[in-house]
Design an enzyme around this catalytic site. Sequence first.
Site, PDB file in Angstrom:
ATOM      1  N   LYS A   1     -14.705   6.953   7.478  1.00  0.00           N
ATOM      2  CA  LYS A   1     -15.587   6.832   8.646  1.00  0.00           C
ATOM      3  C   LYS A   1     -16.515   8.045   8.745  1.00  0.00           C
ATOM      4  CE  LYS A   1     -12.248   3.902  10.999  1.00  0.00           C
ATOM      5  NZ  LYS A   1     -11.176   3.713  11.980  1.00  0.00           N
TER       6      LYS A   1
ATOM      7  N   ASP B   1     -15.133   1.483  19.182  1.00  0.00           N
ATOM      8  CA  ASP B   1     -14.125   0.594  18.590  1.00  0.00           C
ATOM      9  C   ASP B   1     -14.093  -0.756  19.324  1.00  0.00           C
ATOM     10  OD1 ASP B   1     -12.492   1.104  16.379  1.00  0.00           O
ATOM     11  OD2 ASP B   1     -11.276   2.578  17.457  1.00  0.00           O
TER      12      ASP B   1
ATOM     13  N   GLN C   1      -8.142   7.350  16.148  1.00  0.00           N
ATOM     14  CA  GLN C   1      -7.521   6.561  15.074  1.00  0.00           C
ATOM     15  C   GLN C   1      -6.097   6.151  15.475  1.00  0.00           C
ATOM     16  OE1 GLN C   1      -9.172   5.500  12.402  1.00  0.00           O
ATOM     17  NE2 GLN C   1      -7.418   4.421  11.576  1.00  0.00           N
TER      18      GLN C   1
HETATM   19  N1  GUN Z   1      -6.265   1.802  12.867  1.00  0.00           N
HETATM   20  C1  GUN Z   1      -6.377   0.738  12.047  1.00  0.00           C
HETATM   21  N2  GUN Z   1      -7.542   0.100  12.274  1.00  0.00           N
HETATM   22  C2  GUN Z   1      -8.171   0.778  13.254  1.00  0.00           C
HETATM   23  C3  GUN Z   1      -9.423   0.617  13.912  1.00  0.00           C
HETATM   24  O1  GUN Z   1     -10.210  -0.301  13.656  1.00  0.00           O
HETATM   25  N3  GUN Z   1      -9.714   1.538  14.856  1.00  0.00           N
HETATM   26  C4  GUN Z   1      -8.882   2.546  15.172  1.00  0.00           C
HETATM   27  N4  GUN Z   1      -9.257   3.400  16.124  1.00  0.00           N
HETATM   28  N5  GUN Z   1      -7.716   2.727  14.586  1.00  0.00           N
HETATM   29  C5  GUN Z   1      -7.369   1.847  13.631  1.00  0.00           C
END
Ligand code: GUN
Length: 300
Positions: free
Chosen positions: A54, A121, A98
């Site tokens: 990311k 998100d 995350q």
């Molecule tokens: N953990 C696994 N997938 C995601 C996601 O799309 N966003 C976040 N914040 N954590 C994750």
Amino acid sequence: MAAKIIDGKQVAEAIREELKAETAKLIKEKGVTPGLVTILVGENPASVSYVTAKQKASKELGFHSVQDSQPADIREADLLALVDGYNKDPKIHGILVQLPLPKHINESKVLYAIDPDKDVDGFHPVNIGRLMIGKAKFLPCTPAGIQQLLIRSGATIEGAEVVVVGRSNIVGKPIANMLLQKQDGANATVTVCHTRTKDMASHTRRADILIVAAGKPNAVTADMVKEGAVVIDVGVNRVGEKESTKTPGKMVAILKGDVDFDGVKEKAGAITPVPGGVGPMTITMLMQNTLASAKIASER
Ligand code: GUN
């Protein structure tokens, strides 16, 4: 005839080029640089690799990118205070915490502490509510990526029979909701199947578009798919390890989707591979949300 393979990497790259140009324009014309913070608690290897990807994407687009790593034993109150600091930081337009978080932290409490207008998100209940009434501000990233893959690969969504396998809050429920909206790129008839569904195959065989987010390898096999259907495989199952082809000596996960790809590709009209299907789209949609948030901020 074998299915067309929907190349998520290629679609994602095309969208990222568009985002890069829009970012440069926003910086030049409005003096606003999109800002994204990724908050990582602890050192879960999968989470580290997602957050790294990311950050890389964010930097490549020219965003102001902040990686905030916190120890696994951070107190919940301290994490909440950290989030609140970013809520108030005008340089930050998107906040991503995350998941999963360590067990001593209430995940919902942290997610709900994020300002809904910085929730790139799309997990905050306010954003889920906006989505449900057709007034989405941030679409959750994986469902947004699925919808873009369908649109950009030329699938007919309007009037289609869409069957979603899986009812998670992150994928199944939001994608079902998005595709039934009275909007472009939607207007489908949607069925959602789950672990308690009776005779799953009787539903999946009716699907013009079959979206599989079951969290289980081989949850969908060729006998469950209609000839010519568009099949979107959202699954990411780590089924083993192999040596990296890029870095000799380094072990990397072997990934498999939820769909029996080899069997289904002989019957479907189009199918996404794993890896290289939905995966690359998810991060791209996070970038799109961050840019959208910065644009809104630039107009205030
Ligand atoms: N953990 C696994 N997938 C995601 C996601 O799309 N966003 C976040 N914040 N954590 C994750």
